[in-house]
Scaffold this motif. Sequence first.
Motif, short mmCIF file in Angstrom:
data_model
loop_
_atom_site.label_atom_id
_atom_site.label_comp_id
_atom_site.label_asym_id
_atom_site.label_seq_id
_atom_site.Cartn_x
_atom_site.Cartn_y
_atom_site.Cartn_z
N ASN A 1 2.83 -13.75 9.31
CA ASN A 1 1.63 -13.34 8.50
C ASN A 1 2.16 -12.45 7.34
O ASN A 1 3.34 -11.82 7.51
CB ASN A 1 0.79 -12.26 9.31
CG ASN A 1 -0.22 -11.61 8.67
OD1 ASN A 1 -1.11 -12.34 8.19
ND2 ASN A 1 -0.42 -10.62 8.66
N TYR A 2 1.73 -12.80 5.98
CA TYR A 2 2.36 -11.85 4.89
C TYR A 2 1.23 -11.91 3.76
O TYR A 2 0.58 -12.73 3.79
CB TYR A 2 3.59 -12.81 4.48
CG TYR A 2 3.47 -13.91 3.58
CD1 TYR A 2 3.46 -13.86 2.05
CD2 TYR A 2 3.04 -15.21 4.42
CE1 TYR A 2 3.13 -15.23 1.47
CE2 TYR A 2 2.93 -16.38 3.53
CZ TYR A 2 2.98 -16.39 2.27
OH TYR A 2 2.63 -17.57 1.47
N HIS A 3 1.47 -10.91 2.92
CA HIS A 3 0.78 -10.55 1.86
C HIS A 3 1.15 -10.87 0.59
O HIS A 3 2.83 -10.58 0.36
CB HIS A 3 0.42 -9.16 1.69
CG HIS A 3 -0.29 -8.73 2.90
ND1 HIS A 3 -1.74 -8.40 3.07
CD2 HIS A 3 0.03 -8.22 4.31
CE1 HIS A 3 -1.94 -7.93 4.14
NE2 HIS A 3 -1.07 -8.00 5.18
N ASP A 4 0.75 -11.58 -0.52
CA ASP A 4 1.51 -11.92 -1.54
C ASP A 4 0.54 -11.65 -2.85
O ASP A 4 -0.34 -12.64 -3.05
CB ASP A 4 1.92 -13.37 -1.19
CG ASP A 4 2.75 -14.08 -2.38
OD1 ASP A 4 2.89 -13.47 -3.37
OD2 ASP A 4 3.29 -15.27 -2.15
N VAL A 5 0.78 -10.70 -3.40
CA VAL A 5 -0.05 -10.39 -4.53
C VAL A 5 0.72 -9.76 -5.64
O VAL A 5 2.04 -9.33 -5.57
CB VAL A 5 -0.73 -9.11 -4.01
CG1 VAL A 5 -1.79 -9.52 -3.02
CG2 VAL A 5 0.02 -7.69 -3.61
N GLY A 6 0.32 -10.15 -6.83
CA GLY A 6 0.87 -9.70 -8.17
C GLY A 6 1.59 -10.79 -8.76
O GLY A 6 2.05 -11.88 -8.21
N ASN A 7 2.06 -10.32 -9.75
CA ASN A 7 3.14 -11.33 -10.59
C ASN A 7 4.31 -10.40 -11.00
O ASN A 7 4.30 -9.28 -10.83
CB ASN A 7 2.28 -11.83 -11.88
CG ASN A 7 1.14 -12.78 -11.50
OD1 ASN A 7 1.33 -13.79 -10.92
ND2 ASN A 7 -0.09 -12.33 -11.73
N GLY A 8 5.09 -11.12 -11.80
CA GLY A 8 6.45 -10.50 -12.07
C GLY A 8 7.67 -10.82 -10.92
O GLY A 8 7.34 -11.75 -10.26
N PHE A 9 8.51 -10.17 -11.15
CA PHE A 9 9.84 -10.47 -10.32
C PHE A 9 9.55 -10.14 -8.66
O PHE A 9 8.91 -9.19 -8.51
CB PHE A 9 11.20 -9.72 -10.67
CG PHE A 9 12.40 -10.18 -10.14
CD1 PHE A 9 13.20 -11.30 -10.61
CD2 PHE A 9 12.95 -9.68 -9.04
CE1 PHE A 9 14.24 -11.91 -10.12
CE2 PHE A 9 13.97 -10.36 -8.38
CZ PHE A 9 14.67 -11.15 -8.82
N PRO A 10 9.93 -11.08 -7.83
CA PRO A 10 9.40 -10.81 -6.49
C PRO A 10 10.20 -9.71 -5.76
O PRO A 10 11.44 -9.56 -5.83
CB PRO A 10 9.64 -12.09 -5.83
CG PRO A 10 10.90 -12.89 -6.65
CD PRO A 10 10.37 -12.34 -8.05
N ALA A 11 9.09 -8.85 -5.08
CA ALA A 11 9.82 -7.88 -4.05
C ALA A 11 9.42 -8.01 -2.70
O ALA A 11 8.25 -7.92 -2.51
CB ALA A 11 9.44 -6.53 -4.82
N LEU A 12 10.33 -7.81 -2.04
CA LEU A 12 9.99 -8.25 -0.61
C LEU A 12 9.92 -6.90 0.12
O LEU A 12 10.98 -5.90 -0.01
CB LEU A 12 11.20 -8.86 0.31
CG LEU A 12 11.02 -9.09 1.64
CD1 LEU A 12 9.62 -10.10 1.97
CD2 LEU A 12 12.19 -9.91 2.49
N ARG B 1 5.66 -9.12 -8.07
CA ARG B 1 5.18 -10.10 -7.05
C ARG B 1 5.48 -9.31 -5.77
O ARG B 1 6.47 -9.34 -5.46
CB ARG B 1 5.47 -11.28 -7.24
CG ARG B 1 5.02 -12.21 -6.14
CD ARG B 1 5.53 -13.58 -6.28
NE ARG B 1 4.95 -14.33 -5.14
CZ ARG B 1 5.66 -15.72 -4.91
NH1 ARG B 1 6.46 -16.04 -5.73
NH2 ARG B 1 5.03 -16.44 -3.85
N VAL B 2 4.54 -8.72 -5.20
CA VAL B 2 4.72 -7.85 -3.74
C VAL B 2 4.55 -9.07 -2.62
O VAL B 2 3.27 -9.43 -2.42
CB VAL B 2 3.62 -6.72 -3.66
CG1 VAL B 2 3.98 -6.03 -2.51
CG2 VAL B 2 4.11 -5.86 -4.87
N ILE B 3 5.50 -9.15 -1.94
CA ILE B 3 5.45 -9.85 -0.62
C ILE B 3 5.69 -9.28 0.48
O ILE B 3 6.99 -8.25 0.70
CB ILE B 3 6.55 -11.02 -0.97
CG1 ILE B 3 6.41 -11.87 -2.16
CG2 ILE B 3 6.55 -11.85 0.55
CD1 ILE B 3 7.54 -12.88 -2.51
N ALA B 4 4.79 -8.94 1.41
CA ALA B 4 4.95 -7.83 2.39
C ALA B 4 4.78 -8.65 3.94
O ALA B 4 3.64 -8.94 4.05
CB ALA B 4 4.09 -6.86 2.10
#
Length: 286
Positions: free
Chosen positions: A28-39, A66-69
């Motif tokens: 399960n993950y959140h994936d919001v925003g644009n730009g360079f990806p940040a985990l 790009r926030v990936i959590a």
Amino acid sequence: MSNTAPDKAASANPEIARSIQAAGITTNYHDVGNGFPALFIHGSGPGVSAWANWRLVMPALSEQLRVIAPDMAGFGFSERPAGAHYDLETWVAQAIGLLDALGLEQADVVGNSFGGALALAMAIRHPHRVRRLVLMGSVGVPFDITEGLDAVWGYTPSFENMRRIMDYFAWDRSLVNDELAELRYRASIRPGFQESFGAMFPAPRQRWVDALASREEDIRALPHETLIVHGRDDRVIPLVTSLTLAEWIDRAQLHVYGRCGHWTQIEHAARFAKLVGDFLTEPPQD
């Protein structure tokens, strides 16, 4: 087959977002925003999820990044595989597997507490997959376990116990109230949550601090630009861990918040989001 569409249950529970296979683990993950990806890798409190950890800073950060959590294996709403070994190998493989599944060659990695140990291990084992590091109240170096961390990892479900361990987290006592304790207690007793949590850090717990630590020579060899963040009044992970990291990592900068406990991203949410957003979007340093 991987399903990267938002889960239908997300409308009922903001902690549930998207689902994908990462190193064989349904994540399960959140994936919001644009730009360079940040985990963004969460901490290890009972009942924790990525959303609970990062909810106050994701909106602002997703305007720049790009926030990936993800929920790491054994936590939140990711899979709890039968017979899983909850250790650095499993979690690092899941994090790299998530980048692979999303088609990302490289990402910034932001780790909170336990998540900081994972971020360090990722950068050491897969240096080209990590651009920059942010380590917040981070584990990952040797230290004597605190009373606060021992209590957090030793949590057994009850409202009273949740209220007691939450007292360790925040400097601002107004953040720690019965309503929040009840919410986090209810989260900790969802089906499967305590079973996996209780299996991760059994006593004696100093050994799990040691197991999450990376070797000094490996940390010193890291070439990554690194932002280290800590609350001066942290009673869970001592400030000395970040002082050590700042000494060992050549391209590190350290930011210490006064009047702040272990919840930097909650107690100083706006300042934290600006600090991290600015660091991750500034031009590379020579």
